[in-house]
Design a protein around this motif. Structure first.
Motif: not given
Length: 393
Positions: A221-222, A253-257, A267-268
Motif C-alpha cells: 500500500l502507498t 484513508f491516508k492513515r491506512l498506510v 485493496l482490490f
C-alpha cells in the motif's frame, strides 16, 4: 485489593494504546483496535461536528491498571449505524420524548459483528459487565439520555449483557462462509447450473473490458493508492446524492498506510496493466480468519465490475488465504445470488423511560420472530447449497 475507578473519555487518546490492546487479546476484530478507532477520531471522521462524540468508558483497578473498556459514542443522529431505528424515534416523538442524543456502542460507520465490553481475563466478566452497565445507566440519568444501544454485538458477550437487563433486537446481514471450499472452482460448484453460468458470464464481461484485478496489502500500500481509494469512495457516495453515506475524511484513508492498519487492509485494484493505476478499486479489511468488505468506486461504468471487485475477487483471495468468512457489508439483495447467506445480527438496547421501555420490550418477541422467518425465507431461495445458519436471538 485496589479499589475500582471509572473514567469517561472524550478521546481514545486518553487511554494508553498498549493497555487497550492488552484487553482486546483474541476477542476483537480490526475494527476495535486502538489504531483503527484513533484514526477515525484523529481524521475528523468521527467527531462532535459529525454527530459522533467519543465517550469511552474505562474501569481501572488502582491508578494505572486498566481492567475494562467500553467503546461508546454520543450520537446526535442515526446515520452510519445501519440499524434502522426510525420506528423508535417516532415512538419517542409520540410519547413527547427527546430521542437524541443517544449512546451507541459500535465501531463507527462499520456494521461489523463484534461489539463487547473488553474485560481483562482475570476479572469476572459478568460482574464487570453489570458494573459498567450501571455506570452507563447513571450517566444516562444524569444527562437525560433516553437510550443506550450496543450494535452488532459479539455473540459470546451477548448473554452477559442480556442477563444484566439488555433487550435483544434481531436484524440480518449477508455472510459468505468457506465451509469445505478450497478454491474458486469449489465455490462455483456449489451453485445451480444457471447461476454458475451467470457468474462466469459476469467475470468474463470484466476480462473482456481489458481489466485484471490485483489484491494489494501490507507494505504494497502507498499513500498515493489510498488517496486514489478515497477518490473512488467520494465518487461512489456522490452518485447517491444525499443518501450517499459519505462519512470518512481523506485523512483517514491516508492513515491506512500506517503498519498497524496496513496489515489489515486489502485493496482490490482493477486495472489495465499497472495495479497502481486502477480504474476501480474496493477496500476490504482482514484478520487471520475473516474478511470484511467496506468501500468501492470506479471511474468507468463497466458491466459487472462491481460484482468482480467487491465479491468474486475478494472471495477468490479469501480462499487462497484460508480465511473462513467474508462479510460484504450492509444492504444489497444482489448478494444473495452470489454466495452470501442471510445471518442474524443482534443489537442490545436499554431504554430509560418506563413507557418506551415497556412498549418496545413487548413488541420485540414478535419482531424477532418475524425476522427469523424472513431469514429462513431468504435462505430457502438461494441458488446454492448451504448449511442452515444459526439464529442468535
Amino acid at each position: 485489593m485496589a479499589s475500582l475507578t471509572a473514567r469517561w473519555h472524550r478521546s481514545i487518546q486518553e487511554i494508553p494504546q498498549l493497555q487497550w490492546e492488552e484487553l482486546l487479546a483474541e476477542h476483537a476484530n480490526p475494527f476495535y483496535r486502538w489504531s483503527w478507532l484513533e484514526a477515525l477520531e484523529n481524521s475528523g471522521s468521527v467527531a462532535p461536528d459529525q454527530g459522533w462524540q467519543p465517550l469511552h468508558l474505562s474501569l481501572w483497578r488502582g491508578e494505572d491498571n486498566l481492567i475494562a473498556v467500553a467503546p461508546l459514542y454520543l450520537k446526535g443522529h442515526s446515520y452510519g449505524e445501519f440499524i434502522f431505528d426510525q420506528s423508535f424515534a417516532r415512538l419517542a416523538g409520540d410519547l413527547g420524548l427527546r430521542y437524541y442524543p443517544k449512546l451507541i456502542g459500535m465501531s463507527p460507520v462499520s456494521p461489523v459483528e463484534g461489539y463487547r465490553f473488553h474485560i481483562h481475563p482475570d476479572e469476572d466478566a459478568q460482574d464487570i459487565t453489570v458494573m459498567m452497565l450501571q455506570l452507563i445507566d447513571e450517566f444516562a440519568a444524569r444527562n437525560n439520555i433516553l437510550s443506550c444501544n450496543f450494535l452488532y454485538v459479539d455473540p459470546l458477550w451477548q448473554p452477559l449483557a442480556e442477563a444484566a437487563g439488555c433487550a435483544g433486537w434481531v436484524n440480518h446481514q449477508s455472510l459468505w462462509s468457506a465451509e469445505d471450499q478450497k478454491d474458486f472452482s469449489d465455490y462455483l460448484a456449489g451453485f445451480n447450473a444457471n447461476q454458475r453460468r451467470n457468474i462466469k458470464r459476469e467475470r468474463k464481461a470484466v476480462s473482456q473490458a481489458g481489466l485484471v484485478v490485483t489484491p494489494l496489502t501490507g507494505s504494497e500500500l502507498t499513500p498515493e493508492l489510498l488517496v486514489r481509494m478515497h477518490s473512488f469512495y467520494e465518487q461512489h457516495c456522490a452518485r447517491w446524492g444525499p443518501w450517499g453515506s459519505k462519512y470518512l475524511q481523506g485523512s483517514f484513508f491516508k492513515r491506512l498506510v500506517d503498519p498497524a492498519l496496513a496489515q489489515h487492509v486489502v485493496l482490490f485494484s482493477a486495472h489495465r496493466g499497472d495495479p497502481f493505476a486502477p480504474v476501480a478499486m474496493s477496500l476490504c479489511v482482514q484478520d487471520d480468519c475473516h474478511l470484511w468488505g467496506r468501500y468501492w468506486g470506479s471511474e468507468e461504468d463497466i458491466d459487472c465490475l462491481h460484482f468482480e471487485v467487491c465479491y468474486y475477487a475478494p472471495i477468490e483471495w479469501a480462499l487462497r488465504q484460508g480465511l473462513h468468512s467474508f462479510d460484504p457489508g450492509a444492504g444489497g439483495s444482489h448478494k444473495r445470488r452470489r454466495g452470501f447467506v442471510a445471518q442474524a445480527r443482534t443489537s442490545l438496547h436499554r431504554w430509560y423511560e418506563p413507557r418506551m421501555d415497556g412498549l418496545i420490550r413487548s413488541w420485540l418477541p414478535r419482531a424477532n420472530g418475524l425476522m427469523e422467518e424472513e431469514i429462513e425465507a431468504i435462505n430457502a431461495e438461494l441458488p446454492f447449497r448451504t448449511k442452515p445458519p444459526e439464529l442468535m436471538v
